[in-house]
Motif scaffolding. Structure first.
Motif, PDB file in Angstrom:
ATOM      1  N   ILE A 154       0.837  -1.204   0.000  1.00 34.31           N
ATOM      2  CA  ILE A 154       0.000   0.000   0.000  1.00 34.31           C
ATOM      3  C   ILE A 154       0.870   1.252   0.000  1.00 34.31           C
ATOM      4  CG2 ILE A 154      -1.669   1.326   1.361  1.00 34.31           C
ATOM      5  CD1 ILE A 154      -2.892  -1.400   2.166  1.00 34.31           C
ATOM      6  N   GLY A 155       1.935   1.235   0.788  1.00 35.13           N
ATOM      7  CA  GLY A 155       2.841   2.387   0.829  1.00 35.13           C
ATOM      8  C   GLY A 155       3.503   2.647  -0.516  1.00 35.13           C
ATOM      9  N   THR A 156       3.942   1.590  -1.170  1.00 36.97           N
ATOM     10  CA  THR A 156       4.573   1.727  -2.485  1.00 36.97           C
ATOM     11  C   THR A 156       3.576   2.291  -3.495  1.00 36.97           C
ATOM     12  OG1 THR A 156       6.089  -0.098  -2.039  1.00 36.97           O
ATOM     13  CG2 THR A 156       5.725   0.464  -4.345  1.00 36.97           C
ATOM     14  N   ALA A 157       2.358   1.762  -3.481  1.00 35.90           N
ATOM     15  CA  ALA A 157       1.333   2.244  -4.412  1.00 35.90           C
ATOM     16  C   ALA A 157       0.991   3.705  -4.145  1.00 35.90           C
ATOM     17  CB  ALA A 157       0.080   1.381  -4.310  1.00 35.90           C
ATOM     18  N   LEU A 158       0.922   4.079  -2.893  1.00 35.69           N
ATOM     19  CA  LEU A 158       0.598   5.461  -2.535  1.00 35.69           C
ATOM     20  C   LEU A 158       1.670   6.422  -3.042  1.00 35.69           C
ATOM     21  CD1 LEU A 158      -1.351   7.316  -1.027  1.00 35.69           C
ATOM     22  CD2 LEU A 158      -0.015   6.913   1.035  1.00 35.69           C
ATOM     23  N   ILE A 159       2.921   6.083  -2.825  1.00 35.22           N
ATOM     24  CA  ILE A 159       4.026   6.921  -3.312  1.00 35.22           C
ATOM     25  C   ILE A 159       3.962   7.038  -4.835  1.00 35.22           C
ATOM     26  CG2 ILE A 159       6.542   7.006  -3.591  1.00 35.22           C
ATOM     27  CD1 ILE A 159       6.683   5.749  -0.736  1.00 35.22           C
ATOM     28  N   CYS A 160       3.740   5.908  -5.496  1.00 35.16           N
ATOM     29  CA  CYS A 160       3.724   5.900  -6.962  1.00 35.16           C
ATOM     30  C   CYS A 160       2.547   6.666  -7.542  1.00 35.16           C
ATOM     31  CB  CYS A 160       3.719   4.467  -7.484  1.00 35.16           C
ATOM     32  SG  CYS A 160       5.285   3.634  -7.225  1.00 35.16           S
ATOM     33  N   VAL A 161       1.382   6.598  -6.913  1.00 32.27           N
ATOM     34  CA  VAL A 161       0.226   7.316  -7.450  1.00 32.27           C
ATOM     35  C   VAL A 161       0.427   8.826  -7.326  1.00 32.27           C
ATOM     36  CG1 VAL A 161      -1.347   7.447  -5.448  1.00 32.27           C
ATOM     37  CG2 VAL A 161      -2.268   7.119  -7.724  1.00 32.27           C
ATOM     38  N   VAL A 162       1.076   9.270  -6.262  1.00 30.89           N
ATOM     39  CA  VAL A 162       1.367  10.705  -6.122  1.00 30.89           C
ATOM     40  C   VAL A 162       2.349  11.145  -7.207  1.00 30.89           C
ATOM     41  CG1 VAL A 162       2.465  12.419  -4.621  1.00 30.89           C
ATOM     42  CG2 VAL A 162       0.823  10.801  -3.664  1.00 30.89           C
ATOM     43  N   ILE A 163       3.405  10.373  -7.402  1.00 34.14           N
ATOM     44  CA  ILE A 163       4.394  10.696  -8.443  1.00 34.14           C
ATOM     45  C   ILE A 163       3.734  10.677  -9.820  1.00 34.14           C
ATOM     46  CG2 ILE A 163       6.497   9.878  -9.584  1.00 34.14           C
ATOM     47  CD1 ILE A 163       7.397   8.813  -6.811  1.00 34.14           C
ATOM     48  N   TYR A 164       2.954   9.645 -10.087  1.00 36.21           N
ATOM     49  CA  TYR A 164       2.300   9.493 -11.390  1.00 36.21           C
ATOM     50  C   TYR A 164       1.380  10.678 -11.686  1.00 36.21           C
ATOM     51  CZ  TYR A 164      -0.435   7.275 -15.113  1.00 36.21           C
ATOM     52  OH  TYR A 164      -1.054   6.984 -16.301  1.00 36.21           O
ATOM     53  N   ASN A 165       0.561  11.061 -10.732  1.00 34.95           N
ATOM     54  CA  ASN A 165      -0.353  12.189 -10.942  1.00 34.95           C
ATOM     55  C   ASN A 165       0.390  13.511 -11.113  1.00 34.95           C
ATOM     56  OD1 ASN A 165      -2.714  10.694 -10.999  1.00 34.95           O
ATOM     57  ND2 ASN A 165      -2.953  10.783  -8.780  1.00 34.95           N
ATOM     58  N   ALA A 166       1.479  13.678 -10.373  1.00 36.65           N
ATOM     59  CA  ALA A 166       2.293  14.886 -10.545  1.00 36.65           C
ATOM     60  C   ALA A 166       2.877  14.937 -11.949  1.00 36.65           C
ATOM     61  CB  ALA A 166       3.397  14.929  -9.494  1.00 36.65           C
ATOM     62  N   PHE A 167       3.328  13.797 -12.439  1.00 35.22           N
ATOM     63  CA  PHE A 167       3.887  13.748 -13.791  1.00 35.22           C
ATOM     64  C   PHE A 167       2.818  14.013 -14.852  1.00 35.22           C
ATOM     65  CE2 PHE A 167       7.769  10.927 -12.668  1.00 35.22           C
ATOM     66  CZ  PHE A 167       8.404  12.043 -12.150  1.00 35.22           C
ATOM     67  N   LEU A 168       1.608  13.517 -14.655  1.00 34.76           N
ATOM     68  CA  LEU A 168       0.538  13.790 -15.619  1.00 34.76           C
ATOM     69  C   LEU A 168       0.254  15.290 -15.702  1.00 34.76           C
ATOM     70  CD1 LEU A 168      -2.024  10.888 -15.073  1.00 34.76           C
ATOM     71  CD2 LEU A 168      -0.330  11.148 -16.889  1.00 34.76           C
ATOM     72  N   ALA A 169       0.265  15.967 -14.556  1.00 32.25           N
ATOM     73  CA  ALA A 169       0.052  17.415 -14.547  1.00 32.25           C
ATOM     74  C   ALA A 169       1.215  18.129 -15.244  1.00 32.25           C
ATOM     75  CB  ALA A 169      -0.099  17.913 -13.115  1.00 32.25           C
ATOM     76  N   TRP A 170       2.430  17.656 -15.003  1.00 31.34           N
ATOM     77  CA  TRP A 170       3.614  18.252 -15.624  1.00 31.34           C
ATOM     78  C   TRP A 170       3.560  18.058 -17.140  1.00 31.34           C
ATOM     79  CZ3 TRP A 170       8.901  17.190 -12.826  1.00 31.34           C
ATOM     80  CH2 TRP A 170       9.805  18.210 -13.115  1.00 31.34           C
ATOM     81  N   ILE A 171       3.145  16.874 -17.587  1.00 31.58           N
ATOM     82  CA  ILE A 171       3.032  16.588 -19.022  1.00 31.58           C
ATOM     83  C   ILE A 171       1.997  17.505 -19.667  1.00 31.58           C
ATOM     84  CG2 ILE A 171       2.187  14.857 -20.663  1.00 31.58           C
ATOM     85  CD1 ILE A 171       3.576  12.746 -18.876  1.00 31.58           C
ATOM     86  N   GLU A 172       0.913  17.755 -18.973  1.00 37.11           N
ATOM     87  CA  GLU A 172      -0.115  18.648 -19.515  1.00 37.11           C
ATOM     88  C   GLU A 172       0.437  20.058 -19.703  1.00 37.11           C
ATOM     89  OE1 GLU A 172      -4.627  20.090 -18.438  1.00 37.11           O
ATOM     90  OE2 GLU A 172      -3.921  18.148 -17.692  1.00 37.11           O
TER      91      GLU A 172
END
Length: 191
Positions: A154-172
């Protein structure tokens, strides 16, 4: 055997976390570099200076290549639009590279953690069946170790989802900068 599989699931989770952190650093450097290139290109276009030289494969080079492939004064509107769209698609592809790994880790980490927990609890109950409930402290320790896998997943997934969403915003944001650069190029080359 079950203890080995439980430990293997934990090691896979550690590897996934390390991979996610590596991707976070690599993509952050890449996106920062792409942002600087697009800003440099936009500044050159606004000041009507010569376009900067970029290395082949750079985001800036992909946008500048649109100029040589149809985004110039002698090209028809259709050719210019196609060149701009192709450049935008190439940039988006470059920006989204390797993000599938983070998305996969977000999905797989909790499941892998749950699998590790099940295997650990199974191993604890197998040990109980062999020796009886003579050591409640040992049973508690075994279950605690088993639950570590769930927490890790759960901790790994939580860290990754935050990073992933930040990257999606950066890509936009980078996509918007790419569109601005392409529009500015087309305005300056219009007859």
């Amino acid at each position: 055997m079950m203890l080995f599989l439980h430990d293997a699931s934990l090691y896979l989770l550690y590897a996934a976390l390390v991979l996610a952190l590596f991707l976070a650093v690599e993509r952050s450097i890449f996106y920062t570099h792409a942002h600087r290139q697009l800003q440099s290109l936009l500044q050159s276009l606004h000041e009507r200076r010569a376009l900067p030289d970029f290395r082949s494969g750079d985001v800036g080079a992909m946008v500048v290549a649109a100029f040589t492939h149809g985004l110039h004064a002698t090209a028809s509107q259709k050719i210019a639009d196609d060149a701009a769209e192709q450049a935008y698609i190439r940039v988006q592809h470059k920006l989204t590279q390797r993000l599938w790994m983070l998305d996969t880790i977000v999905t797989a980490a909790p499941l892998l953690g749950l699998l590790g927990t099940i295997l650990g609890i199974f191993d604890t109950f197998t040990a109980l069946a062999k020796s009886g409930i003579s050591d409640p402290q040992g049973v508690s320790a075994g279950i605690g170790t088993a639950l570590l896998a769930t927490a890790m997943g759960i901790g790994t997934a939580l860290i990754c989802v935050v990073i992933y969403n930040a990257f999606l915003a950066w890509i936009e944001r980078l996509g918007d900068e790419t569109k601005l650069a392409l529009l500015e190029m087309s305005k300056q080359t219009a007859p």
